[in-house]
Design an enzyme around this catalytic site. Structure first.
Site, short mmCIF file in Angstrom:
data_model
loop_
_atom_site.label_atom_id
_atom_site.label_comp_id
_atom_site.label_asym_id
_atom_site.label_seq_id
_atom_site.Cartn_x
_atom_site.Cartn_y
_atom_site.Cartn_z
N ASP A 88 0.65 -0.80 0.42
CA ASP A 88 -0.17 -0.09 -0.02
C ASP A 88 0.56 1.28 0.10
OD1 ASP A 88 -2.27 -1.60 -0.28
OD2 ASP A 88 -2.66 -1.68 1.93
N ALA A 204 -6.03 2.98 8.12
CA ALA A 204 -4.76 3.29 9.13
C ALA A 204 -5.00 3.89 10.23
CB ALA A 204 -3.79 4.20 7.84
N LEU A 207 -7.05 4.29 12.86
CA LEU A 207 -8.06 3.15 13.07
C LEU A 207 -7.13 2.49 14.46
CD1 LEU A 207 -10.27 0.57 12.47
CD2 LEU A 207 -8.10 -0.44 11.76
N ALA A 227 -4.31 9.55 21.59
CA ALA A 227 -4.02 10.20 23.18
C ALA A 227 -4.28 11.78 23.27
CB ALA A 227 -2.51 9.63 23.73
#
Length: 306
Positions: A88, A204, A207, A227
């Site tokens: 990819d 990517a 997720l 975060a």
């Protein structure tokens, strides 16, 4: 006595005419064994009646100069189809550049996951033969157009297929970002960073940051904090026809990354503007391709189910 008439020899139906006559090959030339793989694919295309060219860096780094070496603009102007051999990441690198020409791409997977390079290398001949003659499914993917503004001046532009990511630097401290959508203030976010992902990029980095997967047909972006300081700061899906502004308010050594392949350093006050690109990626798949088949295979859904 009736004379014996020998049967006519069996004849196979003539092959359908080629839909794609001039085909370019783009390869992950750093990979072990890539030269032989690319040469084998080029021979296959030649045997099928195609004119074959190699992308310039691919040709120079493998020594496969006998097919001719074309730059990206030459591929866009002269070739009917581009085969991308690798993973990819290889597709991301060339797709952003060829999308503006409308050149369709087929991905032959030599990588690991292969969400958008979905033709297995060991099956390329069987899969490509009908595709070269017009039997395929087409899948159009949205691209992100991003720019970085400093003192009301554009200092950087980039196109992304997967995502735009604003990251903190190596210091163990958060950055603060002011987010607005279509000129309307959303929030000041303190986090390690922020991801704005297309439907393609939703499987990517976004997720892994807890974002949802978007079907490629959905006209939206995923905005996912990395975060976040405030745990109620959750990923959100935004319409892709608007404009997202992300301003760096505080934080050291922050940067903006585009598909994790190009990046620029940021200073306080810099704004990243994200919009939908006017161009789309044209991906071609073997007939019967399904996005859900891809998810099931790559994410190992249904494993262990009787």
């Amino acid at each position: 006595m009736i004379p014996h008439t020998p049967p006519h020899p069996a004849t196979s139906a003539p092959a359908a005419p080629l839909r794609f006559k001039h085909v370019a090959i783009v390869g992950k030339y750093q990979a072990l064994g890539s030269r032989d793989a690319l040469d084998g694919i080029a021979h296959f295309l030649h045997d099928e009646g195609c004119d074959v060219a190699m992308e310039r860096d691919t040709a120079h780094n493998t020594g496969l100069m006998q097919y001719g070496a074309l730059g990206v603009e030459e591929i866009g102007a002269r070739c009917d189809l581009a085969l991308v051999v690798g993973g990819d990441g290889t597709m991301l690198g060339i797709a952003r550049q060829l999308a503006r020409f409308g050149t369709p791409l087929v991905g032959i997977n030599q990588g690991r996951l292969g969400f958008i390079t979905d033709v297995p290398y060991g099956e390329y001949a069987d899969k490509l033969r009908p595709m070269l003659r017009g039997t395929f499914d087409e899948d159009r993917r949205a691209l992100i157009e991003a720019s970085v503004w400093r003192d009301e001046r554009c200092v950087f532009k980039a196109t992304a297929l997967n995502d735009v990511v604003v990251n903190r630097g190596p210091a163990a401290s958060m950055i603060e970002l002011r987010v607005a959508v279509d000129g309307r203030f959303v929030a000041n976010q303190r986090a390690d960073g922020l991801i704005i992902a297309s439907p393609t990029g939703s499987t990517a980095y976004a997720l892994s940051a807890g974002g949802p997967m978007l079907h490629p047909a959905i006209a939206g972006w995923v905005m996912a904090p990395i975060a976040p300081h405030t745990l109620s700061n959750r990923p959100i899906v935004l319409p892709s026809d608007g404009e997202i502004s992300v301003e760096l308010v505080a934080g050291k050594d922050a940067s903006a990354n585009f598909d994790m392949q190009t990046f620029t350093e940021l200073t306080h006050g810099d704004r990243i503007i994200v919009k939908r690109s006017p161009h789309q990626l044209r991906l071609l798949h073997p007939t019967g391709w399904s996005y859900f088949d891809t998810l099931r295979k790559k994410l190992h859904w249904n494993e262990g189910v009787a």
